[in-house]
Design a protein around this motif. Structure first.
Motif, PDB file in Angstrom:
ATOM      1  N   THR A  66      27.221  52.631  71.897  1.00 23.97           N
ATOM      2  CA  THR A  66      27.916  52.842  70.634  1.00 23.97           C
ATOM      3  C   THR A  66      28.716  51.636  70.167  1.00 23.97           C
ATOM      4  O   THR A  66      29.123  51.576  69.009  1.00 23.97           O
ATOM      5  N   ALA A  67      28.970  50.692  71.042  1.00 19.57           N
ATOM      6  CA  ALA A  67      29.735  49.493  70.669  1.00 19.57           C
ATOM      7  C   ALA A  67      28.933  48.267  71.054  1.00 19.57           C
ATOM      8  O   ALA A  67      29.333  47.460  71.876  1.00 19.57           O
ATOM      9  N   ARG A  68      27.775  48.126  70.430  1.00 18.38           N
ATOM     10  CA  ARG A  68      26.814  47.125  70.875  1.00 18.38           C
ATOM     11  C   ARG A  68      27.231  45.705  70.495  1.00 18.38           C
ATOM     12  O   ARG A  68      27.728  45.448  69.407  1.00 18.38           O
ATOM     13  N   PHE A  69      27.012  44.800  71.420  1.00 19.96           N
ATOM     14  CA  PHE A  69      27.182  43.375  71.162  1.00 19.96           C
ATOM     15  C   PHE A  69      26.214  42.671  72.092  1.00 19.96           C
ATOM     16  O   PHE A  69      26.469  42.561  73.295  1.00 19.96           O
ATOM     17  N   PRO A  83      28.285  46.107  66.167  1.00 24.02           N
ATOM     18  CA  PRO A  83      28.464  47.440  65.583  1.00 24.02           C
ATOM     19  C   PRO A  83      28.284  47.457  64.065  1.00 24.02           C
ATOM     20  O   PRO A  83      28.029  48.518  63.485  1.00 24.02           O
ATOM     21  N   ASN A  84      28.390  46.294  63.429  1.00 21.82           N
ATOM     22  CA  ASN A  84      28.220  46.219  61.979  1.00 21.82           C
ATOM     23  C   ASN A  84      26.799  45.874  61.555  1.00 21.82           C
ATOM     24  O   ASN A  84      26.554  45.641  60.378  1.00 21.82           O
ATOM     25  N   GLY A  85      25.864  45.824  62.505  1.00 24.50           N
ATOM     26  CA  GLY A  85      24.472  45.580  62.136  1.00 24.50           C
ATOM     27  C   GLY A  85      23.845  44.435  62.903  1.00 24.50           C
ATOM     28  O   GLY A  85      24.470  43.789  63.743  1.00 24.50           O
ATOM     29  N   GLY A  86      22.578  44.185  62.578  1.00 22.86           N
ATOM     30  CA  GLY A  86      21.811  43.149  63.248  1.00 22.86           C
ATOM     31  C   GLY A  86      21.671  41.912  62.377  1.00 22.86           C
ATOM     32  O   GLY A  86      21.663  41.988  61.147  1.00 22.86           O
ATOM     33  N   HIS A  87      21.543  40.757  63.038  1.00 24.78           N
ATOM     34  CA  HIS A  87      21.448  39.483  62.340  1.00 24.78           C
ATOM     35  C   HIS A  87      20.376  38.628  63.004  1.00 24.78           C
ATOM     36  O   HIS A  87      20.482  38.329  64.192  1.00 24.78           O
ATOM     37  N   ASP A 119      29.950  39.869  60.814  1.00 20.87           N
ATOM     38  CA  ASP A 119      31.228  40.574  60.677  1.00 20.87           C
ATOM     39  C   ASP A 119      31.543  41.268  61.997  1.00 20.87           C
ATOM     40  O   ASP A 119      30.844  42.185  62.411  1.00 20.87           O
ATOM     41  N   LEU A 120      32.603  40.816  62.662  1.00 19.11           N
ATOM     42  CA  LEU A 120      33.001  41.407  63.936  1.00 19.11           C
ATOM     43  C   LEU A 120      34.300  42.212  63.813  1.00 19.11           C
ATOM     44  O   LEU A 120      34.947  42.487  64.818  1.00 19.11           O
TER      45      LEU A 120
END
Length: 195
Positions: A66-69, A83-87, A119-120
């Protein structure tokens, strides 16, 4: 005699030496950094050599969905998940088989000199970041890490450089750091001169 580098460029060992880098050689080899990405005020830097394939991971947040990085290869792209998406940060072809630099801040991710906005602000990890691992705890990485550091809230938390016997030397604590599983140190011929 000449020695071939990972990208096929010859270099003279007696003049240019080797670059040590730690590598995971098994599906359970990983490093617990002891640092959680739970603040937007971070600067993460990594110098690595990528040999990977699809779904290979440079680092991840062990065991937390749930808090992916995490940073990994997704098909032909190198991808950062937050958590704000993929890049997508660049193609694997542009970085494969050579040392490149990755730098992540609260607003940018720069891979091999190319910067992408991220965005972190809502990152809140509940587990430590692990090298050579993905966010479900599985280790899967075909890469060599020369150095890895994290500045958190203005303080240098870890500053790893490759040592021998599959270990990192942490310049912050002044001690060797061991991982789990099968980890080795590769001495990769230094670049970039052809005789």
């Amino acid at each position: 005699a000449t020695w071939s580098t990972a990208d096929g460029i010859e270099s003279w060992n007696h003049e240019y030496g080797f670059t040590p880098a730690v590598r995971s050689t098994s599906n359970n080899g990983s490093f617990d950094t002891g640092v959680r990405i739970d603040s937007s005020d971070i600067v993460l830097k990594c110098r690595f050599l990528w040999r990977g394939d699809n779904q290979d991971y440079l680092f991840g947040n062990y065991g937390v969905e749930t808090a992916r990085f995490l940073f990994y290869q997704n098909s032909t792209q190198m991808r950062l998940i937050t958590p704000n998406g993929g890049h997508d940060l660049g193609t694997t072809a542009s970085i494969q088989n050579k040392f490149v630099d990755l730098e992540i801040t609260s607003t940018t991710a720069t891979l091999n000199g190319v910067t992408t906005s991220i965005d972190l602000t809502s990152v809140s990890q509940t587990a430590d970041l692990r090298l050579f691992s993905n966010n479900s705890g599985t280790s899967n990485a075909d890469c060599d890490i020369h150095s890895f550091s994290i500045v958190k809230d203005g303080t240098l938390a870890i500053d790893y450089v490759s040592s021998q016997d599959g270990k990192f030397y942490d310049k912050v604590s002044g001690s060797l750091v061991s991982g789990t599983g099968t980890l080795v140190t590769n001495n990769i011929p230094a670049l970039n001169n052809t005789k």
